[in-house]
Design a protein around this motif. Structure first.
Motif, PDB file in Angstrom:
ATOM      1  N   ARG A  90       0.830  -1.201   0.000  1.00 44.91           N
ATOM      2  CA  ARG A  90       0.000   0.000   0.000  1.00 44.91           C
ATOM      3  C   ARG A  90       0.869   1.256   0.000  1.00 44.91           C
ATOM      4  N   HIS A  91       0.280   2.362  -0.442  1.00 51.86           N
ATOM      5  CA  HIS A  91       1.059   3.595  -0.566  1.00 51.86           C
ATOM      6  C   HIS A  91       0.182   4.804  -0.298  1.00 51.86           C
ATOM      7  N   ILE A  92       0.841   5.933   0.011  1.00 53.00           N
ATOM      8  CA  ILE A  92       0.146   7.196   0.258  1.00 53.00           C
ATOM      9  C   ILE A  92       0.793   8.293  -0.580  1.00 53.00           C
ATOM     10  N   PRO A  93      -0.016   9.259  -1.036  1.00 48.05           N
ATOM     11  CA  PRO A  93       0.527  10.338  -1.873  1.00 48.05           C
ATOM     12  C   PRO A  93       1.530  11.206  -1.118  1.00 48.05           C
ATOM     13  N   ILE A  94       2.578  11.616  -1.820  1.00 51.63           N
ATOM     14  CA  ILE A  94       3.535  12.592  -1.298  1.00 51.63           C
ATOM     15  C   ILE A  94       3.137  13.958  -1.849  1.00 51.63           C
ATOM     16  N   LEU A  95       2.813  14.881  -0.958  1.00 47.85           N
ATOM     17  CA  LEU A  95       2.371  16.210  -1.379  1.00 47.85           C
ATOM     18  C   LEU A  95       3.538  17.168  -1.577  1.00 47.85           C
ATOM     19  N   SER A  96       4.569  17.039  -0.753  1.00 49.56           N
ATOM     20  CA  SER A  96       5.745  17.905  -0.882  1.00 49.56           C
ATOM     21  C   SER A  96       6.884  17.314  -0.065  1.00 49.56           C
ATOM     22  N   GLY A  97       8.060  17.925  -0.211  1.00 47.34           N
ATOM     23  CA  GLY A  97       9.218  17.504   0.571  1.00 47.34           C
ATOM     24  C   GLY A  97      10.263  16.729  -0.203  1.00 47.34           C
ATOM     25  N   LEU A  98       9.937  16.330  -1.433  1.00 46.53           N
ATOM     26  CA  LEU A  98      10.908  15.593  -2.241  1.00 46.53           C
ATOM     27  C   LEU A  98      12.045  16.514  -2.668  1.00 46.53           C
ATOM     28  N   ARG A  99      13.256  16.039  -2.532  1.00 44.23           N
ATOM     29  CA  ARG A  99      14.396  16.837  -2.981  1.00 44.23           C
ATOM     30  C   ARG A  99      14.436  16.918  -4.498  1.00 44.23           C
ATOM     31  N   ARG A 100      14.052  15.830  -5.148  1.00 46.13           N
ATOM     32  CA  ARG A 100      13.948  15.808  -6.607  1.00 46.13           C
ATOM     33  C   ARG A 100      12.709  15.007  -6.980  1.00 46.13           C
ATOM     34  N   HIS A 101      11.904  15.555  -7.871  1.00 48.39           N
ATOM     35  CA  HIS A 101      10.721  14.821  -8.305  1.00 48.39           C
ATOM     36  C   HIS A 101      11.162  13.592  -9.096  1.00 48.39           C
ATOM     37  N   PRO A 102      10.484  12.454  -8.914  1.00 52.50           N
ATOM     38  CA  PRO A 102      10.871  11.241  -9.645  1.00 52.50           C
ATOM     39  C   PRO A 102      10.946  11.412 -11.157  1.00 52.50           C
TER      40      PRO A 102
END
Length: 225
Positions: A90-102
């Motif tokens: 299972r997974h949850i959306p990442i809204l912000s905080g990524l150093r680099r977008h995939p």
């Protein structure tokens, strides 16, 4: 209005109730859980903090995670960037905080492996496709958002009108970008070489960034709502 713009608006109206398609992850990066804090912040080893939306994985479940638990920052066009628990799938959306977008990571790796200008152009075409998909996905999420309350019919009409104006702006900018870089090409160079030339590659990077910035801008609405 361009055909792409029309497709985007059609997708906005018609795809709100569609379910995500099944597919393999396009990107998976292993990370380690450290701790979580309200409101909805998951901290990882290495100092990265992700703002998430608890949905398929609940906050009480995350509270039971042990420090050092292996997770993945994963991505596919149907879901966008998510925090994936490999133990449950299972997974949850990442809204912000990524150093680099995939998507940026995928494009960077492909460009590094590309040898010829035509290979690099193919990479940029793929990047453009992924950011187009991301823009449509985020836009549907913005219109469907019901936190606080749902949009009224008039508000939704205004939102769609604003996006239509952005599409017109984007299309005009694309024309300007191509005019600018087009004047740098030598008239004696063949059409195919012009399409694979460095000015052409720079132009495509600029075009991609138009959609990328809009997708991130719309995504920030969900993050700050």
């Amino acid at each position: 209005m361009s055909c792409k713009g029309m497709l985007l608006l059609a997708g906005v109206v018609l795809a709100l109730g569609s379910s995500a398609e099944a597919g393999e992850w396009s990107h998976k990066e292993s990370v380690s859980y450290r701790e979580n804090h309200d409101p909805s912040w998951v901290h990882l080893d290495g100092g990265q903090a992700l703002h998430v939306s608890y949905s398929a994985i609940k906050w009480v479940e995350v509270e039971r995670w042990k420090k050092g638990k292996r997770l993945f920052v994963a991505y596919k066009p149907e879901t966008g960037a998510v925090l994936l628990d490999p133990d449950t799938g299972r997974h949850i959306p990442i809204l912000s905080g990524l150093r680099r977008h995939p998507i940026d990571v995928i494009l960077m790796k492909r460009m590094a492996a590309a040898v010829s200008p035509s290979d690099k152009r193919a990479c940029l075409e793929h990047g453009k496709f992924l950011w187009d998909r991301e823009l449509n996905r985020v836009w549907r999420a913005v219109l469907a958002d019901d936190r606080g309350r749902r949009f009224t019919a008039q508000e939704k009409k205004e939102m769609i009108g604003a996006q239509r104006k952005w599409i017109e702006f984007r299309d005009a900018q694309i024309e300007a970008i191509h005019f600018f870089f087009g004047k740098r090409r030598r008239s004696s160079v063949s059409y195919q070489r012009r399409r694979s030339s460095m000015p052409s590659l720079f132009a495509e990077q600029q075009v991609i960034d138009l959609t990328r910035q809009q997708a991130l801008r719309l995504g920030s609405l969900l993050d700050n709502h």
